[in-house]
Design an enzyme around this catalytic site. Structure first.
Site, PDB file in Angstrom:
ATOM      1  N   HIS A   1     -11.460  -2.700   3.564  1.00 30.30           N
ATOM      2  CA  HIS A   1     -11.448  -2.618   2.104  1.00 30.30           C
ATOM      3  C   HIS A   1     -12.262  -3.716   1.436  1.00 30.30           C
ATOM      4  O   HIS A   1     -12.709  -3.547   0.297  1.00 30.30           O
ATOM      5  CB  HIS A   1     -10.023  -2.549   1.558  1.00 30.30           C
TER       6      HIS A   1
ATOM      7  N   PHE B   1      -2.117   6.731   4.948  1.00 33.57           N
ATOM      8  CA  PHE B   1      -1.937   5.723   3.902  1.00 33.57           C
ATOM      9  C   PHE B   1      -0.636   4.935   4.048  1.00 33.57           C
ATOM     10  O   PHE B   1      -0.578   3.755   3.760  1.00 33.57           O
ATOM     11  CB  PHE B   1      -1.982   6.366   2.515  1.00 33.57           C
TER      12      PHE B   1
ATOM     13  N   HIS C   1       0.825  -1.208   0.000  1.00 28.25           N
ATOM     14  CA  HIS C   1       0.000   0.000   0.000  1.00 28.25           C
ATOM     15  C   HIS C   1       0.854   1.250   0.000  1.00 28.25           C
ATOM     16  O   HIS C   1       0.619   2.194  -0.754  1.00 28.25           O
ATOM     17  CB  HIS C   1      -0.936  -0.015   1.210  1.00 28.25           C
TER      18      HIS C   1
ATOM     19  N   HIS D   1     -15.211   5.528   2.759  1.00 30.88           N
ATOM     20  CA  HIS D   1     -13.860   4.957   2.790  1.00 30.88           C
ATOM     21  C   HIS D   1     -12.901   5.796   3.636  1.00 30.88           C
ATOM     22  O   HIS D   1     -12.263   5.299   4.563  1.00 30.88           O
ATOM     23  CB  HIS D   1     -13.314   4.811   1.360  1.00 30.88           C
TER      24      HIS D   1
ATOM     25  N   HIS E   1     -11.281   5.103   7.584  1.00 35.97           N
ATOM     26  CA  HIS E   1      -9.830   5.132   7.825  1.00 35.97           C
ATOM     27  C   HIS E   1      -9.503   6.027   9.018  1.00 35.97           C
ATOM     28  O   HIS E   1      -8.799   5.641   9.940  1.00 35.97           O
ATOM     29  CB  HIS E   1      -9.103   5.706   6.600  1.00 35.97           C
TER      30      HIS E   1
ATOM     31  N   HIS F   1      -7.354  -1.704  -5.409  1.00 36.61           N
ATOM     32  CA  HIS F   1      -7.592  -2.348  -4.118  1.00 36.61           C
ATOM     33  C   HIS F   1      -8.260  -3.713  -4.275  1.00 36.61           C
ATOM     34  O   HIS F   1      -8.059  -4.595  -3.455  1.00 36.61           O
ATOM     35  CB  HIS F   1      -8.391  -1.417  -3.205  1.00 36.61           C
TER      36      HIS F   1
ATOM     37  N   HIS G   1      -4.688   6.421  -5.486  1.00 33.52           N
ATOM     38  CA  HIS G   1      -5.850   7.039  -4.822  1.00 33.52           C
ATOM     39  C   HIS G   1      -6.325   8.263  -5.609  1.00 33.52           C
ATOM     40  O   HIS G   1      -5.627   8.743  -6.490  1.00 33.52           O
ATOM     41  CB  HIS G   1      -5.483   7.458  -3.393  1.00 33.52           C
TER      42      HIS G   1
HETATM   43 CU1  C2O Z   1      -5.445   2.629  -0.454  1.00 32.97          CU
HETATM   44 CU2  C2O Z   1      -8.166   2.781   1.964  1.00 32.97          CU
HETATM   45  O1  C2O Z   1      -6.737   3.127   0.894  1.00 32.97           O
END
Ligand code: C2O
Length: 607
Positions: free
Chosen positions: A380, A367, A186, A346, A350, A218, A209
Site C-alpha cells: 500500500h 480484505f 482494515h 492494487h 493482493h 489508506h 473500498h
Molecule cells: Cu484496503 Cu488493499 O486494500
C-alpha cells in the site's frame, strides 16, 4: 511529464518469443483458483442496539430541514436498503460527507460472515480506552521521513524495519498499537465494523473500498502505522519501505519478507509459495498463472501501469473512484465506479500474494485478513506513491476531487500516542505537511504508451449489420459469453482544444455481479470482429474490470461501474473520424451471472 526521467524502456516483442519459451522457471504454473470473500454484516441484534426504533437522528443542516422531512425515511421510502434506485436524481441537498463514527459504535459479528473456515478473526473492533476523539494536529517533526524502495533498502535499514515489526508483535494483543490491532483496522473499515450513524444513516454500512475513499483512507492508515513503528524503536525518522512493483527491478516480492524463514517478524505463512522471488508480479493477475515468460510479463506490467496511471486516469473520478456520500449504499452506490489503480494493480497484487491453498486466500487475497501480512503495508505504500506520482505528472485533470463531500470525509484512528483522532481527506493531500515523502524511483512505464494492432481499420463501420448497435441491445446484458456492441460517439474529429477541454470516456455502468466471487472481465475497443486477442500492450485493450468480493449477509449482488479513456486509444488506432466504436467485453472469471446495465461514450470535462 518532463520532470521524470525514465532509465529503462521495456519493449516486448511477444511475437518473436517461441511457444516453447512460454513457461519459464521464474513464472511457475499455478492452477488453483482464488476464492476471496469480504465483509460482515452487523448482527441483527447488534443492529437493534444502535438503531433506535424511532431514530432521533442529528442531521446536518440542509434545505430539507426547512420542509421538515426526515432524509433517512425519504431515502428508505424510495426503495429500501438495497434499492437499485438511481440516487443521482435526488437533489444535491442530500449529499453529506461520509463520517466515520466514534469507535464505540463498532460492531463485530459472525452472522453473514462469508469467510468460511476463516483463519483470522472477524471481531475487528479496536480496544476502547474510553477516550474522546480529538482533532488531528499536523506533525512538527524536524525531519521528513523518506520511504525507501524496498528492493534498494540497505541491510541496516532492513534490520531497523524488522526490529520495529518485532516490537509491534511483542505488544499485548489489546494494545491499540499491537500487530493484531493494526491488522484489524482494515477489517473493521472493510467488513462492516462501522455504519454511517455519524452522518445520519445507521442502517448503512461504511466501506472504504470501491470509491473515492480508497486512496485517502489508506494514506491515513499508513501514516499512523509508520509513526507507531517509529515510536516503538525510538526513531522519529523511521519510514515504511514501498514495494516498487511498477519498476522492473522491484517486480519480485522483496526478499526481506522471506529471509531467515519463520524467525523473521516480516514473514507470513499465508502467502502463495509459487510467487516468492524470483517470480515476477502479474499486474493482470486473474487468479491463474499464465506461464507468461518473465520478460513479456514485465512488458505487460509496464503497459498496464501506463494505462492505469495515464490513459484511464485522466480525471479525478477515473483515478480515485466514483463518489460515495452519506446515505449511499456501499454495494449499490449512485456512481460506484472503481478507480483505475484500485481495480488494477492494487487488486492484482493482493490476489497474487495471497495463499491459494487457504480457504479465503488469506492473508493478502482477502480484505478481512490482508492487514496480518506485513507485505500489505509495503504494497500500500506503493499504491499511495501512485497517488503522488499521478499528481506530479502535471497532466491536466490530475487533481484531487474538489467536492466538499470528498474533502470533508473523515475517519478515526489511534495515533502514535494512543490518542483517538479524527482525520479528514482534505488534510492528507499534502505530503510535506504530513512530513513524509518517497525516495525517487524511475517510471519506465511512462514510455509504454500502447501500440495499435491495426490502424484505420474502420472496424466499427464494417461491423454494421453483424454487430448490434447499443440502442438495439437488450440490457441488462448477460456476460456469460463474449459480448460485442457498437456505440456511437458524441463527437468525431475532436480538435486539440476539444481534447484539452474534455476527455472521451467509455463508461460501463450498472455492472451487477455476485459479490461472493472474484470477478474479472476485459474490455476491448475496435478489436477485430472475429478475435479478441489484443494483449495489454496493445491499444485495443482498453482495460479490465476486476473486483475483490465484498460479501455481506444474504445480499450477494453488488453493483459497480468502470471508466476507460478513449482519447489516446482512438488516436493510436487512427479512428478519430469514426462515428462509432466497437466494444468487446470478454469474461475472464466469475462472470457466469454478471450483467451490464449500460454502455456509453461520454465527453467528461477536464477541470
Ligand atoms: Cu484496503 Cu488493499 O486494500
Amino acid at each position: 511529464m518532463s520532470s521524470f526521467q525514465s532509465f529503462t524502456t521495456f519493449t516486448t516483442t511477444t511475437k518473436t518469443l517461441s511457444t516453447s519459451n512460454r513457461r519459464s522457471k521464474t513464472c511457475p504454473k499455478q492452477t488453483q483458483r482464488f476464492k476471496i470473500s469480504c465483509n460482515v454484516a452487523p448482527d441483527d441484534n447488534e443492529k437493534l442496539l444502535i438503531v433506535p426504533e424511532t431514530p432521533k437522528l442529528i442531521l446536518p443542516k440542509t434545505s430539507l430541514d426547512t420542509v421538515n422531512v426526515d432524509r433517512r425515511n425519504l431515502l428508505l421510502g424510495l426503495g429500501g436498503l438495497y434499492s437499485t434506485v438511481n440516487l443521482t436524481s435526488l437533489p444535491a441537498a442530500f449529499a453529506e460527507p461520509i463520517t466515520a463514527p466514534d469507535i464505540s459504535t463498532c460492531v463485530a459479528s459472525t452472522k453473514g460472515f462469508q469467510a468460511k473456515n476463516a483463519v483470522r478473526t472477524n471481531a475487528c473492533c479496536p480496544p476502547a480506552l474510553s477516550k474522546s476523539v480529538k482533532p488531528f494536529v499536523f506533525p512538527n517533526d524536524q525531519a521528513i521521513r523518506i520511504r525507501p524502495a524496498a528492493h534498494r533498502a540497505t541491510p541496516e535499514y532492513i534490520a531497523k524495519y524488522k526490529a520495529a515489526i518485532q516490537a509491534m508483535r511483542d505488544l499485548p494483543d489489546d494494545h491499540p498499537h499491537s500487530f493484531i490491532q493494526q491488522a484489524k483496522i482494515h477489517c473493521a473499515y472493510c467488513n462492516g465494523g462501522y455504519s454511517q450513524i455519524a452522518s445520519g444513516f445507521p442502517e448503512k454500512e461504511l466501506q472504504i473500498h470501491n470509491s473515492w475513499l480508497f486512496f485517502p483512507f489508506h494514506r491515513w492508515y499508513l501514516y499512523f502505522y509508520e509513526r507507531i513503528l517509529g515510536k516503538l524503536i525510538n526513531d522519529p525518522t523511521f519510514a515504511l519501505p514501498y514495494w516498487n512493483w511498477d519498476n522492473p527491478s522491484g517486480m519480485n516480492l522483496p526478499a526481506f519478507f522471506e529471509d531467515e524463514g519463520k524467525k523473521n517478524p516480516a514473514f507470513d505463512a499465508y502467502r502463495n509459495v509459487n510467487h516468492l522471488a524470483p517470480a515476477i508480479v502479474d499486474i493482470n493477475y486473474g487468479g491463474v498463472d499464465t506461464g507468461t515468460p518473465c520478460i513479456q510479463q514485465i512488458g505487460t506490467n509496464l503497459s498496464l501501469m501506463y494505462k492505469q496511471m495515464v490513459r484511464n486516469a485522466g480525471d479525478p473520478l477515473s483515478f480515485f473512484g466514483g463518489t460515495y456520500k452519506a446515505g449511499d449504499d456501499a454495494k449499490a452506490n449512485n456512481d460506484p465506479s472503481v478507480g483505475s489503480v484500485e481495480a488494477g494493480c492494487h487488486t492484482a497484487v493482493h490476489r497474487w500474494v495471497g495463499d491459494p491453498r487457504m480457504p479465503n486466500s488469506e492473508d493478502m487475497g482477502n480484505f478481512y485478513s490482508a492487514g496480518y501480512d506485513p507485505v500489505f503495508y509495503v504494497h500500500h505504500a506503493n499504491v499511495d506513491r501512485m497517488w503522488k506520482v499521478w499528481k506530479d505528472l502535471g497532466i491536466r485533470g490530475h487533481t484531487e476531487p474538489k467536492d466538499p463531500d470528498w474533502l470533508n470525509a473523515s475517519y478515526v484512528f489511534y495515533d502514535e500516542n494512543q490518542e483517538l483522532v479524527r482525520v479528514y481527506n482534505k488534510d492528507c493531500v499534502r505530503l510535506d505537511k504530513l512530513k513524509y515523502d518517497y525516495q525517487f524511483a524511475p517510471l519506465p512505464w511512462l514510455q509504454n504508451r500502447a501500440v495499435p494492432r491495426f490502424r484505420k481499420s474502420k472496424i466499427a463501420a464494417r461491423s454494421i449489420g453483424k454487430v448490434k448497435l447499443v440502442q438495439e441491445t437488450k440490457f441488462p446484458l448477460k456476460l456469460d459469453k463474449i459480448a460485442k456492441v457498437l456505440v456511437k460517439r458524441p463527437a468525431v474529429n475532436r480538435s486539440k482544444e476539444d481534447k484539452e477541454k474534455a476527455n472521451e470516456l467509455l463508461l460501463i455502468k450498472g455492472i451487477r455481479f455476485n459479490s461472493e466471487k472474484f470477478v474479472k472481465f476485459d474490455v476491448f475497443v475496435n478489436d477485430q470482429d472475429d478475435v479478441s486477442a489484443s494483449s495489454p500492450e496493445e491499444s485495443e485493450f482498453a482495460g479490465s474490470f476486476s473486483q475483490l468480493p465484498h460479501n455481506q449477509g444474504d445480499d450477494m449482488l453488488m453493483t459497480s461501474a468502470a471508466r476507460f479513456g478513449l482519447t489516446e486509444l482512438l488516436e493510436d488506432v487512427d479512428a478519430e473520424d469514426d462515428e462509432s466504436i466497437l466494444v468487446t467485453l470478454v469474461p475472464k472469471i466469475g462472470c457466469e451471472d454478471l450483467t451490464i446495465g449500460e454502455i456509453k461514450v461520454e465527453l467528461v470535462p477536464i477541470e
